[in-house]
Write a protein that holds these residues in place. Structure first.
Motif, PDB file in Angstrom:
ATOM      1  N   GLY A  26       0.702  -1.122   0.145  1.00 47.65           N
ATOM      2  CA  GLY A  26      -0.003   0.019   0.173  1.00 47.65           C
ATOM      3  C   GLY A  26       0.845   1.396  -0.009  1.00 47.65           C
ATOM      4  N   ALA A  27       1.940   1.278   0.737  1.00 49.29           N
ATOM      5  CA  ALA A  27       2.862   2.229   0.632  1.00 49.29           C
ATOM      6  C   ALA A  27       3.572   2.656  -0.767  1.00 49.29           C
ATOM      7  N   GLN A  82       9.542  -5.008  -7.859  1.00 51.53           N
ATOM      8  CA  GLN A  82      10.829  -4.697  -7.177  1.00 51.53           C
ATOM      9  C   GLN A  82      10.670  -4.594  -5.501  1.00 51.53           C
ATOM     10  N   TYR A  83       9.458  -3.858  -5.354  1.00 50.25           N
ATOM     11  CA  TYR A  83       9.175  -3.794  -3.822  1.00 50.25           C
ATOM     12  C   TYR A  83       8.559  -4.804  -3.124  1.00 50.25           C
ATOM     13  N   ARG A 135      12.882   6.202  -0.515  1.00 53.95           N
ATOM     14  CA  ARG A 135      12.724   6.063   0.760  1.00 53.95           C
ATOM     15  C   ARG A 135      11.328   6.763   1.254  1.00 53.95           C
ATOM     16  N   GLY A 136      10.551   7.575   0.556  1.00 55.57           N
ATOM     17  CA  GLY A 136       9.160   7.999   0.518  1.00 55.57           C
ATOM     18  C   GLY A 136       8.263   6.900   0.864  1.00 55.57           C
ATOM     19  N   THR A 137       8.659   5.493   0.227  1.00 60.50           N
ATOM     20  CA  THR A 137       7.740   4.561   0.251  1.00 60.50           C
ATOM     21  C   THR A 137       7.907   3.946   1.655  1.00 60.50           C
ATOM     22  N   VAL A 138       9.151   4.089   2.174  1.00 56.10           N
ATOM     23  CA  VAL A 138       9.349   3.359   3.685  1.00 56.10           C
ATOM     24  C   VAL A 138       8.786   4.304   4.662  1.00 56.10           C
ATOM     25  N   LEU A 139       9.071   5.593   4.459  1.00 57.90           N
ATOM     26  CA  LEU A 139       8.175   6.508   5.267  1.00 57.90           C
ATOM     27  C   LEU A 139       6.774   6.474   5.414  1.00 57.90           C
ATOM     28  N   ALA A 140       6.119   6.215   4.110  1.00 58.98           N
ATOM     29  CA  ALA A 140       4.787   6.028   4.010  1.00 58.98           C
ATOM     30  C   ALA A 140       4.217   4.675   4.807  1.00 58.98           C
TER      31      ALA A 140
END
Length: 127
Positions: free
Chosen positions: A27-28, A50-51, A109-114
């Motif tokens: 979802g992030a 990739q995620y 890194r925005g994905t990890v922070l989301a």
């Protein structure tokens, strides 16, 4: 959970938490790369598979940290929100450090922070 065996109940909770954490990772990724995309060609360049690997590793790491913070031991009364927040924050910091030093592929890194607020609220409301 309604189980006759405590070990089965703990395993069910761990699997449920891992599924929620993995769904939050996916979802992030969706929130980071596909919401408010002005250029359709830039959205096509993002390869979401990739995620999937990092999301699975992040889900396993969250379950290990939840276990370390005592969320699966029923003998000690704990504060679940505090333990969830501490576990997910630690997993997010570890993921940010790993993506910073990993140079094989560029992860957002925005994905990890989301992932952080999504996972905290999903685990909190999932229980």
């Amino acid at each position: 959970m309604y189980s006759k065996n405590v070990l089965i109940e703990k395993l069910q909770l761990a699997i449920w938490d891992a599924c929620l954490a993995f769904a939050c990772g996916v979802g992030a990724t969706f929130l980071r790369h596909f919401v408010r995309v002005r250029d359709v060609s830039s959205a096509a360049q993002v390869v979401t598979h990739q995620y999937l690997g990092p999301s699975a590793l992040l889900a396993v790491l969250v379950v290990i940290l939840l276990r370390g913070n005592g969320l699966y031991s029923f003998a000690i009364p704990i504060q679940p929100f505090r333990s969830i927040l501490r576990s997910v924050t630690t997993a997010t910091i570890i993921a940010l450090a790993a993506t910073f030093f990993y140079r094989g592929l560029s992860y957002s890194r925005g994905t990890v922070l989301a992932f952080l607020p999504l996972c905290v609220f999903a685990l909190w409301f999932g229980r």
